[in-house]
Design an enzyme around this catalytic site. Structure first.
Site, PDB file in Angstrom:
ATOM      1  N   GLU A 109      38.661  40.399  35.888  1.00 42.29           N
ATOM      2  CA  GLU A 109      39.567  41.305  35.175  1.00 42.29           C
ATOM      3  C   GLU A 109      38.773  42.559  34.798  1.00 42.29           C
ATOM      4  OE1 GLU A 109      42.841  41.764  33.927  1.00 42.29           O
ATOM      5  OE2 GLU A 109      41.806  43.577  33.243  1.00 42.29           O
ATOM      6  N   ASP A 159      46.811  39.090  40.619  1.00 42.76           N
ATOM      7  CA  ASP A 159      47.787  39.351  39.553  1.00 42.76           C
ATOM      8  C   ASP A 159      47.479  40.730  38.972  1.00 42.76           C
ATOM      9  OD1 ASP A 159      48.428  38.009  36.218  1.00 42.76           O
ATOM     10  OD2 ASP A 159      49.697  39.195  37.562  1.00 42.76           O
ATOM     11  N   SER A 160      47.756  41.742  39.766  1.00 39.82           N
ATOM     12  CA  SER A 160      47.330  43.105  39.419  1.00 39.82           C
ATOM     13  C   SER A 160      48.462  43.889  38.768  1.00 39.82           C
ATOM     14  CB  SER A 160      46.910  43.842  40.699  1.00 39.82           C
ATOM     15  OG  SER A 160      48.084  44.109  41.478  1.00 39.82           O
TER      16      SER A 160
HETATM   17  N1  SAM Z   1      52.104  40.169  35.863  1.00 45.59           N
HETATM   18  C1  SAM Z   1      51.803  41.603  35.787  1.00 45.59           C
HETATM   19  C2  SAM Z   1      52.558  42.342  36.855  1.00 45.59           C
HETATM   20  O1  SAM Z   1      53.219  41.686  37.660  1.00 45.59           O
HETATM   21  O2  SAM Z   1      52.503  43.581  36.856  1.00 45.59           O
HETATM   22  C3  SAM Z   1      50.311  41.817  35.866  1.00 45.59           C
HETATM   23  C4  SAM Z   1      49.668  41.266  34.657  1.00 45.59           C
HETATM   24  S1  SAM Z   1      47.977  41.472  34.393  1.00 45.59           S
HETATM   25  C5  SAM Z   1      48.066  42.129  32.775  1.00 45.59           C
HETATM   26  C6  SAM Z   1      47.466  42.834  35.390  1.00 45.59           C
HETATM   27  C7  SAM Z   1      45.965  43.020  35.194  1.00 45.59           C
HETATM   28  O3  SAM Z   1      45.338  43.665  36.317  1.00 45.59           O
HETATM   29  C8  SAM Z   1      45.582  43.885  33.963  1.00 45.59           C
HETATM   30  O4  SAM Z   1      44.959  43.071  33.005  1.00 45.59           O
HETATM   31  C9  SAM Z   1      44.642  44.948  34.531  1.00 45.59           C
HETATM   32  O5  SAM Z   1      43.603  45.291  33.637  1.00 45.59           O
HETATM   33  C10 SAM Z   1      44.140  44.256  35.776  1.00 45.59           C
HETATM   34  N2  SAM Z   1      43.551  45.144  36.793  1.00 45.59           N
HETATM   35  C11 SAM Z   1      44.019  46.343  37.206  1.00 45.59           C
HETATM   36  N3  SAM Z   1      43.197  46.868  38.149  1.00 45.59           N
HETATM   37  C12 SAM Z   1      42.185  45.961  38.331  1.00 45.59           C
HETATM   38  C13 SAM Z   1      41.038  45.911  39.170  1.00 45.59           C
HETATM   39  N4  SAM Z   1      40.768  46.925  40.017  1.00 45.59           N
HETATM   40  N5  SAM Z   1      40.231  44.824  39.115  1.00 45.59           N
HETATM   41  C14 SAM Z   1      40.521  43.792  38.264  1.00 45.59           C
HETATM   42  N6  SAM Z   1      41.588  43.775  37.430  1.00 45.59           N
HETATM   43  C15 SAM Z   1      42.416  44.854  37.476  1.00 45.59           C
END
Ligand code: SAM
Length: 286
Positions: A109, A159-160
């Site tokens: 994350e 899950d981005s």
């Molecule tokens: N269920 C949600 C949706 O469908 O949009 C996604 C939930 S989760 C909160 C998405 C996560 O992806 C966030 O915590 C964000 O910080 C993370 N994220 C975004 N870009 C990222 C990257 N390059 N590497 C790792 N995590 C990332």
């Protein structure tokens, strides 16, 4: 004082915003990576948005988290190691840990703030998952992790966020190629791939890239009310073309031996989720 309304602006360029009344704002800050808001809404419960896009709502999160997790894990049937890219709210992690056969879960994350404030203000989503001894939490960019790790995983769940902000790189071919390198033979990757009725190009782009990398590239659907615009697509990539054809009977046997109940996922729903309406099939590049 008139109540505060939080706008989802993900589709604002297309002239669509969704507003949620915020009866209580629990957190509203820029984490240094993203603008994070956590608030209470009378219909959808406690909600989190990142950069104006709805991430999780306690009322309907079970649909997304069960379908993103149990479809690949039960289709595979023998998962020992699982990788989550993103997933900062802990919902995927919670669902993955219900499979006692899974020995290790690595979660990568990028934003420690999302994990910290989700644990604090959305504890019902992670439900203690971050404390499980099988979990390794890595705070890093998912693209960097898959490019460098020597670990291998039977299932990778991306899950981005949507392809805005730090999430954009998680939709690029280089990331998918490196992620494939991290899969064990016959492993499977699933991706949060937006709502094809509103974001057809996002799905088409992933399928095009998956077709270059995997023997089987497709998607499956689930409808989550707070991801507005109709069913959400979950991208599917694997070199084991039989996985996607796993029958409801086999899935039912595996769910029974996994020994837990669900609120949305059923073996029949799993099998049916791959039956795609024509407009979704039309998103697939010819
Ligand atoms: N269920 C949600 C949706 O469908 O949009 C996604 C939930 S989760 C909160 C998405 C996560 O992806 C966030 O915590 C964000 O910080 C993370 N994220 C975004 N870009 C990222 C990257 N390059 N590497 C790792 N995590 C990332």
């Amino acid at each position: 004082m008139s109540p505060r309304w939080i706008d989802e602006t993900l589709h604002a360029e297309g002239g669509l915003t969704t507003s949620y009344r915020a009866d209580k704002i629990l957190y509203e800050e820029n984490t240094g990576q993203q603008q994070l808001v956590i608030f209470d809404n009378p219909t959808f419960g406690r909600m989190m948005t990142l950069d104006g896009a709805t991430q999780v709502a306690t009322r309907d999160e079970f649909i997304y988290h069960e379908m993103m997790t149990h479809v690949p894990v039960l289709a595979h049937g023998a998962v020992k190691s699982l990788l989550i890219i993103g997933g900062g709210d802990g919902g995927i992690l919670r669902e993955a840990l219900r499979h006692k056969s899974i020995e290790t879960i690595t979660m990568v994350e990028i934003d420690a703030g999302v994990v910290e404030f989700s644990k604090l203000h959305l504890p019902m989503v992670s439900a203690g998952a971050f404390d499980d001894p099988r979990v390794e939490l890595v705070i890093a960019d998912g693209t960097k992790f898959v490019a460098e790790t020597d670990k291998r995983f039977d299932v990778i769940i991306v899950d981005s966020t949507d392809p805005v902000g730090p999430g954009g790189v998680l939709f690029e071919e280089g990331f998918y190629r490196d992620a494939k390198r991290c899969l064990t033979p016959g492993g499977v990757i699933v991706t949060q791939n937006g709502v094809p009725f509103l974001q057809p190009d996002e799905l088409a782009s992933t399928i095009r890239k998956f077709r270059k990398l995997f023997g089987d590239a497709s998607c499956y659907l689930a409808t989550i009310p707070t991801y507005v615009g109709g069913p959400m697509a979950m991208g599917w990539g694997s070199d084991n073309v039989a996985l996607r054809q796993t029958t409801a009977l086999v899935l039912a046997e595996r769910l029974t031996s996994a020994g837990f109940s669900t609120r949305y996922y059923t073996p029949q729903v799993h099998a049916a989720a791959f039956a795609l309406p024509q407009y979704v099939q039309d998103c697939f590049p010819r």
